[in-house]
Design an enzyme around this catalytic site. Structure first.
Site, PDB file in Angstrom:
ATOM      1  N   ARG A 160      31.955 -29.347 -28.662  1.00 48.99           N
ATOM      2  CA  ARG A 160      33.358 -29.686 -28.947  1.00 48.99           C
ATOM      3  C   ARG A 160      33.769 -29.280 -30.366  1.00 48.99           C
ATOM      4  O   ARG A 160      34.589 -29.950 -31.007  1.00 48.99           O
ATOM      5  CB  ARG A 160      33.616 -31.194 -28.762  1.00 48.99           C
ATOM      6  N   SER A 229      38.840 -36.708 -21.890  1.00 50.41           N
ATOM      7  CA  SER A 229      37.961 -37.541 -22.723  1.00 50.41           C
ATOM      8  C   SER A 229      38.646 -37.797 -24.061  1.00 50.41           C
ATOM      9  O   SER A 229      39.030 -36.844 -24.737  1.00 50.41           O
ATOM     10  CB  SER A 229      36.651 -36.819 -23.018  1.00 50.41           C
ATOM     11  N   GLU A 325      37.812 -36.953 -29.804  1.00 56.38           N
ATOM     12  CA  GLU A 325      37.899 -35.488 -29.739  1.00 56.38           C
ATOM     13  C   GLU A 325      39.370 -35.066 -29.714  1.00 56.38           C
ATOM     14  O   GLU A 325      39.699 -33.931 -30.016  1.00 56.38           O
ATOM     15  CB  GLU A 325      37.122 -34.913 -28.555  1.00 56.38           C
TER      16      GLU A 325
HETATM   17  N1  EPU Z   1      29.592 -43.262 -17.382  1.00 53.16           N
HETATM   18  C1  EPU Z   1      29.706 -44.625 -17.174  1.00 53.16           C
HETATM   19  N2  EPU Z   1      30.960 -45.163 -17.175  1.00 53.16           N
HETATM   20  C2  EPU Z   1      32.072 -44.421 -17.342  1.00 53.16           C
HETATM   21  C3  EPU Z   1      31.950 -43.028 -17.547  1.00 53.16           C
HETATM   22  C4  EPU Z   1      30.687 -42.466 -17.559  1.00 53.16           C
HETATM   23  O1  EPU Z   1      28.729 -45.332 -17.037  1.00 53.16           O
HETATM   24  O2  EPU Z   1      33.172 -44.997 -17.301  1.00 53.16           O
HETATM   25  C5  EPU Z   1      28.247 -42.663 -17.345  1.00 53.16           C
HETATM   26  C6  EPU Z   1      28.042 -41.816 -16.085  1.00 53.16           C
HETATM   27  O3  EPU Z   1      27.606 -42.592 -15.009  1.00 53.16           O
HETATM   28  C7  EPU Z   1      26.985 -40.841 -16.544  1.00 53.16           C
HETATM   29  C8  EPU Z   1      27.345 -40.611 -18.005  1.00 53.16           C
HETATM   30  O4  EPU Z   1      28.119 -41.731 -18.417  1.00 53.16           O
HETATM   31  O5  EPU Z   1      25.703 -41.432 -16.504  1.00 53.16           O
HETATM   32  C9  EPU Z   1      28.118 -39.321 -18.232  1.00 53.16           C
HETATM   33  O6  EPU Z   1      29.314 -39.354 -17.470  1.00 53.16           O
HETATM   34  P1  EPU Z   1      30.039 -38.034 -16.895  1.00 53.16           P
HETATM   35  O7  EPU Z   1      29.059 -37.141 -16.239  1.00 53.16           O
HETATM   36  O8  EPU Z   1      31.234 -38.483 -16.134  1.00 53.16           O
HETATM   37  O9  EPU Z   1      30.504 -37.224 -18.184  1.00 53.16           O
HETATM   38  P2  EPU Z   1      30.988 -37.655 -19.619  1.00 53.16           P
HETATM   39  O10 EPU Z   1      29.880 -37.507 -20.586  1.00 53.16           O
HETATM   40  O11 EPU Z   1      31.659 -38.993 -19.566  1.00 53.16           O
HETATM   41  C10 EPU Z   1      31.657 -35.221 -20.250  1.00 53.16           C
HETATM   42  C11 EPU Z   1      32.827 -34.503 -20.858  1.00 53.16           C
HETATM   43  C12 EPU Z   1      33.928 -34.335 -19.833  1.00 53.16           C
HETATM   44  C13 EPU Z   1      33.374 -33.546 -18.655  1.00 53.16           C
HETATM   45  C14 EPU Z   1      32.170 -34.297 -18.076  1.00 53.16           C
HETATM   46  C15 EPU Z   1      31.489 -33.523 -16.981  1.00 53.16           C
HETATM   47  C16 EPU Z   1      32.819 -35.086 -23.225  1.00 53.16           C
HETATM   48  C17 EPU Z   1      33.499 -35.833 -24.318  1.00 53.16           C
HETATM   49  N3  EPU Z   1      33.326 -35.249 -22.011  1.00 53.16           N
HETATM   50  O12 EPU Z   1      32.100 -36.536 -19.913  1.00 53.16           O
HETATM   51  O13 EPU Z   1      34.963 -33.569 -20.431  1.00 53.16           O
HETATM   52  O14 EPU Z   1      34.340 -33.346 -17.651  1.00 53.16           O
HETATM   53  O15 EPU Z   1      31.188 -34.504 -19.134  1.00 53.16           O
HETATM   54  O16 EPU Z   1      30.777 -32.477 -17.529  1.00 53.16           O
HETATM   55  O17 EPU Z   1      31.859 -34.376 -23.493  1.00 53.16           O
HETATM   56  C18 EPU Z   1      37.065 -33.684 -21.537  1.00 53.16           C
HETATM   57  O18 EPU Z   1      36.510 -33.191 -22.525  1.00 53.16           O
HETATM   58  O19 EPU Z   1      38.280 -33.978 -21.544  1.00 53.16           O
HETATM   59  C19 EPU Z   1      36.269 -33.987 -20.360  1.00 53.16           C
HETATM   60  C20 EPU Z   1      36.786 -34.611 -19.312  1.00 53.16           C
END
Ligand code: EPU
Length: 347
Positions: A160, A229, A325
């Site tokens: 990012r 995010s 971000e």
């Molecule tokens: N999780 C929770 N609760 C929540 C959300 C997530 O427990 O409310 C847990 C999930 O179960 C999982 C972990 O957190 O174990 C990661 O969750 P997820 O795979 O949904 O991805 P993220 O880390 O929350 C990142 C990016 C997203 C992208 C997703 C998929 C960042 C800041 N965000 O989210 O990007 O779509 O991975 O690759 O790195 C964006 O930047 O706007 C965005 C949506």
């Protein structure tokens, strides 16, 4: 060049908050950029599609909204080279590539925003970042009033982040982004949610899966305003992880090398009891706690107040600092979240 005064930005930010710019410029050619007034000692902000921007104050600064269009495709024996104008829509580019048999971007489907904004924060999702395929960024540098070309290494891409948020911040404008896609395509299905295909899926199948995963978790900004995010996933060292694992054995983490690990901010926020939290017309999304949503507020300040509360609760519970971000734009220009607190107090 097209420009406008007292321009409402409400339809140009995906949080849909009210903000007004004294002047907005829409440069669409290099000649337009040369004609821009000298901005070296002025406060201004370069706006893409506004899907990662929060207008904190009603009075926004001068805005430059690049309008560079066009997509050209050429090929070498091994690769497709795709040159894209900064104002093209990101998801449109992903769909067009897949239709044309040019594969690689399928994991980045449905990310809102413009192509020119994509290198600034090195957009990433489902195990892929833009930096994998971006070979050049064409950049108009204000000080010399010319286009220069930055290669992938010069962009200093990381999670990012890029040189455009750092040393080149407000020093120029991205006009075009160049990608190279090897003809020998390889599926990237390592991320949770993509790893259960029985055979190697086609790029279109991966794209469709990514779209349905995103649609299931992420609110559509057109129906529930948000900026994806809101926070970055924090990076901590192995020692901190060890302490956290002791109290929270189920904590998700992603090793980054060099003794560092990325934590899932969404998980931390959910465990802090904030998933679905709602106050003053804004809230934490019910399906993905990393997303802050605007139910019916017209003021960016309300989202800042919520973000501070979320940051504080996570810090108190886990001793981990999560940082936005999303970019914070005030009357006095862009502010980091820390500087924003000082700025708000001084108002
Ligand atoms: N999780 C929770 N609760 C929540 C959300 C997530 O427990 O409310 C847990 C999930 O179960 C999982 C972990 O957190 O174990 C990661 O969750 P997820 O795979 O949904 O991805 P993220 O880390 O929350 C990142 C990016 C997203 C992208 C997703 C998929 C960042 C800041 N965000 O989210 O990007 O779509 O991975 O690759 O790195 C964006 O930047 O706007 C965005 C949506």
């Amino acid at each position: 060049m097209k420009s406008s005064h007292h321009f409402s930005l409400q339809d140009h930010n995906s949080f849909n908050v009210k903000a007004i710019s004294p002047t907005i410029y829409f440069p669409k050619t290099v000649a337009d950029l040369v004609q821009l007034p000298d901005l070296s000692d002025k406060i201004f902000y370069i706006l893409g599609d506004g899907s990662n921007t929060l207008f904190v104050d009603y009075h926004a600064p001068v805005i430059i909204k690049p309008d560079f269009r066009g997509i050209t495709i050429t090929e070498t024996p091994d690769s497709y080279i795709v040159c894209v104008g900064a104002a093209e829509n990101w998801h449109h580019l992903v769909c067009l590539c897949i239709e044309q048999g040019i594969y690689g971007l399928e994991n980045l489907a449905l990310i809102p925003g413009s192509v020119g904004a994509a290198p600034v924060q090195n957009i990433g999702a489902y195990g892929l970042e833009l930096s994998t395929f971006c070979t050049q960024v064409k950049w108009f540098e204000f000080s010399i009033k010319k286009i220069t070309v930055l290669n992938n290494k010069a962009c200093n891409f990381s999670y990012r982040d890029s040189i455009f948020k750092q040393t080149l911040h407000n020093k120029g404008i991205i006009t075009e982004v160049v990608f190279s896609f090897p003809k020998a395509w390889q599926a990237n299905v390592s991320y949770a949610g993509l790893s259960d295909f029985s055979d190697t899926p086609s790029p279109k199948k991966i794209m469709d899966r990514v779209i349905s995963l995103r649609e299931a978790k992420l609110p559509n900004p057109h129906t529930l305003p948000n900026a994806g995010s809101f926070f970055k996933n924090p990076i901590v060292n192995e020692q901190q992880l060890k302490v956290l694992k002791h109290s929270y054995p189920k904590i998700p983490f992603y090793p980054q090398g060099y003794g560092l690990v990325k934590l899932a901010a969404g998980w931390l926020i959910e465990q802090a009891g904030l998933k679905g939290y709602r106050d003053k017309g804004v809230g934490v999304h019910e399906n993905q706690a990393l997303v802050l949503v605007n139910y019916d507020s017209e003021q960016g300040e309300d989202i800042v107040t919520l973000a501070r509360y979320v940051q504080q609760q996570v810090l108190t519970k886990f001793d981990v600092l999560i940082s936005p971000e999303v970019r914070m734009i005030t009357t006095k220009g862009e502010k980091s979240f820390i500087d924003l607190a000082i700025y708000s107090e001084s108002k």
